[in-house]
Structure formats: C-alpha cells, structure tokens
Design a protein around this motif. Structure first.
Motif, mmCIF file in Angstrom:
data_model
loop_
_atom_site.group_PDB
_atom_site.id
_atom_site.type_symbol
_atom_site.label_atom_id
_atom_site.label_comp_id
_atom_site.label_asym_id
_atom_site.label_seq_id
_atom_site.Cartn_x
_atom_site.Cartn_y
_atom_site.Cartn_z
ATOM 1 N N ILE A 104 0.726 -1.477 -0.062
ATOM 2 C CA ILE A 104 0.085 0.043 0.116
ATOM 3 C C ILE A 104 0.990 1.172 0.018
ATOM 4 C CG2 ILE A 104 -1.732 1.205 1.514
ATOM 5 C CD1 ILE A 104 -2.633 -1.640 2.397
ATOM 6 N N ASP A 105 0.760 2.057 -0.853
ATOM 7 C CA ASP A 105 1.619 3.114 -1.320
ATOM 8 C C ASP A 105 1.779 4.418 0.005
ATOM 9 O OD1 ASP A 105 2.463 2.244 -3.827
ATOM 10 O OD2 ASP A 105 0.489 3.011 -4.391
ATOM 11 N N TYR A 106 0.472 4.519 0.461
ATOM 12 C CA TYR A 106 0.531 5.556 1.546
ATOM 13 C C TYR A 106 -0.560 5.639 2.411
ATOM 14 C CZ TYR A 106 0.593 10.340 3.926
ATOM 15 O OH TYR A 106 0.552 11.245 4.684
ATOM 16 N N PHE A 107 -0.792 5.704 3.512
ATOM 17 C CA PHE A 107 -1.868 5.933 4.504
ATOM 18 C C PHE A 107 -1.705 6.745 5.750
ATOM 19 C CE2 PHE A 107 -0.201 2.039 6.003
ATOM 20 C CZ PHE A 107 -0.177 2.323 7.551
ATOM 21 N N ALA A 108 -2.612 7.327 6.062
ATOM 22 C CA ALA A 108 -2.527 8.428 7.075
ATOM 23 C C ALA A 108 -3.547 7.926 8.254
ATOM 24 C CB ALA A 108 -2.849 9.809 6.651
ATOM 25 N N TRP A 110 3.861 12.414 18.505
ATOM 26 C CA TRP A 110 3.770 13.510 17.515
ATOM 27 C C TRP A 110 3.702 13.199 16.077
ATOM 28 C CZ3 TRP A 110 2.696 18.071 19.108
ATOM 29 C CH2 TRP A 110 2.988 19.199 18.338
ATOM 30 N N GLY A 111 3.365 14.180 15.276
ATOM 31 C CA GLY A 111 3.075 13.792 13.880
ATOM 32 C C GLY A 111 4.546 13.560 13.098
ATOM 33 N N TYR A 112 4.469 12.514 12.355
ATOM 34 C CA TYR A 112 5.466 12.060 11.600
ATOM 35 C C TYR A 112 5.219 11.368 10.493
ATOM 36 C CZ TYR A 112 5.635 8.199 14.671
ATOM 37 O OH TYR A 112 5.135 7.188 15.358
ATOM 38 N N MET A 113 6.026 11.117 9.283
ATOM 39 C CA MET A 113 6.095 10.112 8.467
ATOM 40 C C MET A 113 7.014 9.208 8.520
ATOM 41 S SD MET A 113 7.081 9.150 5.070
ATOM 42 C CE MET A 113 8.323 10.057 5.064
ATOM 43 N N TYR A 126 3.437 5.671 5.568
ATOM 44 C CA TYR A 126 2.440 6.033 6.479
ATOM 45 C C TYR A 126 2.741 7.094 7.307
ATOM 46 C CZ TYR A 126 3.580 3.935 10.809
ATOM 47 O OH TYR A 126 4.088 3.379 11.911
ATOM 48 N N SER A 127 1.584 8.177 7.684
ATOM 49 C CA SER A 127 1.857 9.368 8.262
ATOM 50 C C SER A 127 1.071 8.927 9.690
ATOM 51 C CB SER A 127 1.523 10.527 7.698
ATOM 52 O OG SER A 127 0.176 10.678 7.503
ATOM 53 N N TRP A 128 1.384 9.639 10.889
ATOM 54 C CA TRP A 128 0.854 9.289 12.146
ATOM 55 C C TRP A 128 0.611 10.728 12.773
ATOM 56 C CZ3 TRP A 128 -0.913 5.207 15.040
ATOM 57 C CH2 TRP A 128 -0.929 5.350 16.269
ATOM 58 N N GLN A 129 -0.434 11.127 12.777
ATOM 59 C CA GLN A 129 -0.629 12.306 13.483
ATOM 60 C C GLN A 129 -2.034 12.708 14.460
ATOM 61 O OE1 GLN A 129 -0.161 13.142 9.784
ATOM 62 N NE2 GLN A 129 -1.872 11.737 9.778
ATOM 63 N N TRP A 130 -1.809 13.422 15.510
ATOM 64 C CA TRP A 130 -2.848 13.614 16.238
ATOM 65 C C TRP A 130 -3.499 14.673 15.902
ATOM 66 C CZ3 TRP A 130 -3.006 18.107 19.963
ATOM 67 C CH2 TRP A 130 -3.800 18.119 20.752
ATOM 68 N N THR A 137 2.098 14.118 4.570
ATOM 69 C CA THR A 137 1.830 13.873 3.332
ATOM 70 C C THR A 137 2.811 14.527 2.179
ATOM 71 O OG1 THR A 137 -0.616 13.462 3.768
ATOM 72 C CG2 THR A 137 0.130 13.522 1.498
ATOM 73 N N GLY A 138 3.248 15.797 2.361
ATOM 74 C CA GLY A 138 4.318 16.298 1.652
ATOM 75 C C GLY A 138 5.625 15.504 1.940
ATOM 76 N N HIS A 139 5.798 14.961 2.955
ATOM 77 C CA HIS A 139 7.278 14.183 3.268
ATOM 78 C C HIS A 139 6.880 12.801 2.438
ATOM 79 C CE1 HIS A 139 9.255 16.689 6.008
ATOM 80 N NE2 HIS A 139 8.297 16.170 6.876
ATOM 81 N N ALA A 140 5.762 12.177 2.425
ATOM 82 C CA ALA A 140 5.430 10.968 1.761
ATOM 83 C C ALA A 140 5.484 11.119 0.278
ATOM 84 C CB ALA A 140 3.964 10.450 2.189
ATOM 85 N N LEU A 141 5.123 12.502 -0.144
ATOM 86 C CA LEU A 141 5.468 12.704 -1.615
ATOM 87 C C LEU A 141 6.997 13.077 -2.152
ATOM 88 C CD1 LEU A 141 2.124 14.695 -2.193
ATOM 89 C CD2 LEU A 141 2.445 12.448 -2.961
ATOM 90 N N GLY A 142 7.688 13.178 -0.970
ATOM 91 C CA GLY A 142 9.147 13.559 -1.309
ATOM 92 C C GLY A 142 9.820 14.822 -0.876
#
Length: 168
Positions: A51-55, A70-73, A91-95, A113-118
């Motif tokens: 799976i390419d990306y999920f939040a 804390w929020g991170y990718m 994936y990203s993890w955020q409160w 999501t910007g990080h997940a895109l590079g």
C-alpha cells in the motif's frame, strides 16, 4: 476516509514503541478489512505489493500520554502483516484535537503527506549554519502554514514554469 476506529486497548497501555504503534494500526486495518469489508488492495498504485501511503489520524485530549505520539511520516516495519495481499508501506501518524463541533485543521496531515511525496522540511534545524529561520514560516513544510510553495509544486510536477518576456 474509513472513519473512526475505537481501540479496545487503553491509551495508557499502548506502548510508545514502533511495535506497539504498528500493532494498533494492524488492529484497526484488520477491523476495516474483515468487519467493514474494505478492499485495501486498491491502494497499491504502482503494483509493487505494498500500500503506497496511508494516514493515521488519532484524536483525544492533549496530555502527557500523547507526548510520544507526535506527527511524523515513516515506513511500516512489520513486513509479515498483509491485508488483501498487500503489505503496508509509507504512512503518516498525527494527532488531531477535534472537540465535538470543532474545526478540523489538516495542517499536520498536509505536512506529513508532503514528506510521503518526497518533500523535505524547510524549517531551520541549526541556527548556527547558514541564514537563520528556514523559509520564515511561510510554507506548509516549514511552519505548517499556508500552502506548498511554487518550488515544491514544481518538484512534485504539479505545475510547469512559464517564461514571461519582460517589456522594454
């Protein structure tokens, strides 16, 4: 958007480790797959088996228990877990503190999501090197404000530069 999942595990007993976080994610995804019948295979757009990306957006009152979330990718470590024939990838993890009737602010989600895109962070990691201040808080990848800048949009192939001839 799959909706909210309420875990049966108390927040105070969920480990602050990668394994604890991933166990919680696996529990939620298994619920949406088996109980709700969601097809997760549709999120492997490049056909690599992941799976390419999920939040993951979690909510609740702020407090000491939340300091390690804390929020991170990042990338999913447990390659043995599969859902609909796919492993989990980035994936990203955020409160999100969203009291009933409150406004949802997706700024951290957009940043991660910007990080997940590079995209990299544009904030200043070290004031002693180079000019101080990153990009001055004027970008989503700096202070989670505004929008992604034109350079980021160019790098993501979201826009094409246009040469404008100067007048004489």
């Amino acid at each position: 958007t799959l909706g909210w999942y309420s875990t049966t595990t108390a927040r105070t007993s969920i480990s602050s480790t990668t394994a604890g976080r991933e166990q919680l994610i696996e529990e939620a995804i298994t619920y949406f797959d088996t109980v709700q019948g969601h097809d997760f295979s549709q999120y492997d757009n490049n056909g690599d088996g992941a799976i390419d990306y999920f939040a993951v957006i979690w909510t609740g009152p702020a407090g000491a228990w939340a300091s390690f979330w804390w929020g991170y990718m990042t990338g999913f470590v447990d390659t043995a877990y599969t859902v609909d024939g796919k492993t989990l990838g980035t994936y990203s993890w955020q409160w999100e503190s969203n009291p009933v009737g409150g406004v949802f602010w997706p700024r951290v989600l957009i940043h991660e999501t910007g990080h997940a895109l590079g995209l990299p962070d544009y904030y200043d990691y070290d004031d002693s090197v180079g000019p101080r201040g990153g990009v001055g808080g004027l970008d989503m990848m700096d202070a989670n404000l505004g929008d992604h800048n034109a350079f980021s949009k160019f790098m993501l192939d979201w826009l094409s530069p246009v040469n404008v001839a100067g007048g004489s």
